[in-house]
Write an enzyme that holds these catalytic residues in place. Sequence first.
Site, mmCIF file in Angstrom:
data_model
loop_
_atom_site.group_PDB
_atom_site.id
_atom_site.type_symbol
_atom_site.label_atom_id
_atom_site.label_comp_id
_atom_site.label_asym_id
_atom_site.label_seq_id
_atom_site.Cartn_x
_atom_site.Cartn_y
_atom_site.Cartn_z
ATOM 1 N N SER A 1 -2.060 1.436 9.420
ATOM 2 C CA SER A 1 -3.446 1.732 8.789
ATOM 3 C C SER A 1 -4.253 0.746 9.528
ATOM 4 O O SER A 1 -4.185 -0.377 9.518
ATOM 5 C CB SER A 1 -3.369 1.742 7.325
ATOM 6 O OG SER A 1 -4.654 1.862 6.958
ATOM 7 N N TYR B 1 -2.796 -2.179 -0.467
ATOM 8 C CA TYR B 1 -2.393 -1.376 0.697
ATOM 9 C C TYR B 1 -2.488 -2.067 1.934
ATOM 10 O O TYR B 1 -1.496 -2.099 2.840
ATOM 11 C CB TYR B 1 -3.488 -0.138 0.555
ATOM 12 C CG TYR B 1 -2.951 1.014 1.520
ATOM 13 C CD1 TYR B 1 -1.746 1.781 1.322
ATOM 14 C CD2 TYR B 1 -3.786 1.115 2.502
ATOM 15 C CE1 TYR B 1 -1.626 2.603 2.328
ATOM 16 C CE2 TYR B 1 -3.489 2.208 3.506
ATOM 17 C CZ TYR B 1 -2.342 2.897 3.332
ATOM 18 O OH TYR B 1 -1.943 3.857 4.421
#
Length: 392
Positions: A230, A243
């Site tokens: 990501s 995250y």
Amino acid sequence: MELLSEEPHQDVLFFSLLYSIATAMFGGAVARQLRKHELRMGVRSVFILALLLVGESICFVALPGYSGLSLFSVACLLSYCTLPGTEFLYVQEKAVLITGCDSGFGHALAKHLDQLGFTVFAGVLYLDGPGAEDLRISGSTRLKVLQLDVTSFEQIARTYAKLKAELSSTGLWGVVNNAGVLAFVADAELLPVNMYKRCMEVNFFGVVELTKMFLPLIRQAKGRLVNITSVSGSMPMPGFAAYGASKAALAMYSNILRQELAIWDVRVSTIQPGGFKTGIFGTREQWNNLHREVMQQLSPAVKTEYGENYISSFKEKYPKWQTNLKENLQPVLNDISKALLAKNPKPLYTPGTSIFSLPLFQHYLPSCLSDFLTFQLLKSAPEDVPEGVKET
């Protein structure tokens, strides 16, 4: 006499500018293909580019005016079309294991690779869920749905035993580590430790456990390992501490594996998608439940410092996150397919509009400027500041 001598000079400057524009457009197109690894630079490519460079001078001198410019422009177009592109391997009977196929990238990828002719082992968290049922109905006989929780060593081992028995002669061509969780988006101090642990457990340790288990089969096939990372793992993004930390760990792990496995002819690629609608944010009800979990674990002092209005504002951001996500997943599917089938796959693919430029803010701009740009990109409203900040 001076007027007569100036006119040819102006023509030379004018056509020099047009030639420069044509050359710049051609160079930009070639550079774009090189960056996307869709162009092979070999003897043939160098010869074509050198011939074009010589041809530009010949056209400019021997055929002055629009005739030479037109001939050079046609030569640029023909050269671009004849430059050798990326070589792709045949699918044949290659087998791929994908994790996280209940929804999102994994679900769409299982269908996509099945249509390309791969033997697909689609790992799902819920074997009786709607995602698994849809794959069973829509897929061919090559698509096999498996129960696979990446946090369960027993399920990973059971899946490995099954695939080893079925693929003992060929090995496993590819593993796509797609399964991931977001937990909740909020300031790092507000997130409970169990959410950090959950993100690391699924997004990082689950990948490590599964990769270590299946590497012998991948090495046997001299295959591919594809990990979904990501942009939040490449640049600091407020609210994504849990995250982003897990994805940053995964990105580093992937790059180290890429170096170590090269001697085994195993290629490792990471896919860093932009903002796509995959279901990782969950439903509105799940988002509200996570918010309640955050509130329950906060100390009274932290609640007072931040204020309940500020903390609750993260719950209200759910519609904004969903609105800004792109529904068309095809760019991601295409890049994963390239990572699996390109003869020389890229180490990093960045599907999504302008996603490649975001980490450049962090690496090349002063921190004060990159932090400002990131804040402007992610903020919801000017009043979204903690109570303790308002009082100072």
